[in-house]
Design an enzyme around this catalytic site. Structure first.
Site, short mmCIF file in Angstrom:
data_model
loop_
_atom_site.label_atom_id
_atom_site.label_comp_id
_atom_site.label_asym_id
_atom_site.label_seq_id
_atom_site.Cartn_x
_atom_site.Cartn_y
_atom_site.Cartn_z
N HIS A 104 -5.64 3.22 14.05
CA HIS A 104 -5.48 3.09 12.61
C HIS A 104 -4.91 4.37 11.99
O HIS A 104 -5.09 4.63 10.81
CB HIS A 104 -6.83 2.77 11.94
CG HIS A 104 -7.45 1.52 12.43
ND1 HIS A 104 -8.39 1.49 13.43
CD2 HIS A 104 -7.25 0.22 12.06
CE1 HIS A 104 -8.74 0.23 13.67
NE2 HIS A 104 -8.07 -0.55 12.84
N HIS A 119 -1.18 -4.06 14.36
CA HIS A 119 -1.39 -3.78 15.79
C HIS A 119 -0.62 -4.75 16.68
O HIS A 119 -0.90 -4.84 17.88
CB HIS A 119 -2.87 -3.85 16.14
CG HIS A 119 -3.74 -2.99 15.29
ND1 HIS A 119 -3.55 -1.64 15.16
CD2 HIS A 119 -4.81 -3.30 14.51
CE1 HIS A 119 -4.47 -1.14 14.35
NE2 HIS A 119 -5.24 -2.13 13.93
#
Length: 335
Positions: A222, A59
């Site tokens: 995700h 991320h």
């Protein structure tokens, strides 16, 4: 299946290799390679509330890119899209304890929440350090998902970390810093979409299939599928799909907002600015005044093409803390 193309060595070692790169590029940070924790070099700062966050890698720049003065004191790096383990969080918490307590900022994913909770209990039992947690859950796309009970923590987490970091830098108490973080989370809402899936290095293939000519609305960070799949749309149409659910969830007309248009990793800034203009147009027509803006890839999903919009209802305190100096690899302004 198309061959995976990534600038990596061994998929099994990509997180460790990246952390070595962080250490080489940023001498103002200190990296514990054994525990996979990134610290600001001067941690612990005596008398200052310590701020710790973390989560699965993939991320970036969240969370390690937001370590430094005015933001986080430490960030734990899990494997790709996998929560860090409690031992990492314990090491991070102890390493930032300057005597004023520690705040954990935790995205609402089950593994993150449970592991941070366990780490807080271990540190409190061993040292007596007061540890508080604020859970971010700003995603309006879903109430529950594969990874969460309740809403997911997404783009609003960046804003929470910035605002809480500024409050801690002012020397406020642990309770005050936690209150700022909760206020920011309570007043923020996010929504995202994907034009492509992402490819986890260890898997070597896209997380989900997204045919040409379609996009996924309401995705997580995700690679989770969204709330619906729709034909590929223009930036103006996409902006409406992202902003409308946010405005329906919280009234943003009574105060100024911080508007954050985020790239998911593979969307160029050119397109993000096109999207931001459409978001700004919708907000103006809706009677929502933008006071501050942030545009760029700040909470990504590896190589996913797509974007998210976060709106944060602000007041004078929020805007002052937003404007306060910050010096991290991923976010930097002020003196």
């Amino acid at each position: 299946m198309a061959e995976m193309k990534k600038l990596i060595n061994d998929p099994a070692h990509v997180v460790a290799d990246a952390l070595r790169g962080v250490a080489a590029a940023h001498p103002e940070l200190r990296v514990d390679h054994e525990q996979r924790v990134i610290f600001r070099a001067d941690a612990p700062v005596r008398g200052k509330v310590g701020l710790v966050s973390g989560g699965g890698s993939g991320h970036e720049p969240l969370h390690g890119g937001f370590v430094g003065p005015g933001m986080l004191d430490a960030a734990c790096a899990g494997e790709i899209f996998t929560s860090p383990v409690p031992d990492q969080m314990v090491a991070a918490t102890r390493g930032v304890d300057g005597g004023a307590g520690v705040l954990h900022i935790v995205k609402n994913y089950t593994g993150d929440v449970l592991n941070f909770e366990m780490a807080a209990e271990i540190v409190a039992a061993d040292t007596g350090t007061e540890v508080l947690s604020v859970i971010t859950d700003d995603d309006v796309a879903v109430q529950d998902s594969l990874y969460t009970a309740g809403r997911r923590g997404v783009g609003g987490t960046v804003l929470v970390e910035k605002l809480a970091g500024a409050a801690a830098e002012e020397g406020r108490t642990l309770g005050d810093v936690a209150a700022v973080a909760r206020k920011a989370n309570d007043n923020g809402r996010s929504m995202g979409l994907a034009l492509t899936s992402c490819t986890v290095p260890a898997a070597g293939r896209p997380t989900f299939e997204l045919p040409a000519g379609e996009m996924e609305v309401g995705i997580g960070i995700h690679g989770e599928p969204g709330r619906r799949r729709v034909p590929l749309a223009t930036a103006a149409e996409a902006a409406e799909m992202l902003v409308a659910p946010i405005l329906a969830d919280l009234d943003f007309t009574g105060s100024p907002v911080i508007a954050f248009v985020n790239g998911m990793g593979a969307t160029p800034l050119l397109e993000l600015y096109v999207l931001y203009q459409e978001v700004a147009t919708i907000l103006e027509k809706s009677g929502v005044r933008i006071a501050r803006s942030l545009v760029g890839p700040y909470i990504t999903s590896l190589d996913m093409a797509g974007a998210s919009v976060t709106l944060l209802r602000a007041d004078d305190e929020i805007l002052r803390l937003w404007d306060a100096p910050v010096r991290t690899p991923g976010l930097r302004w002020g003196s």
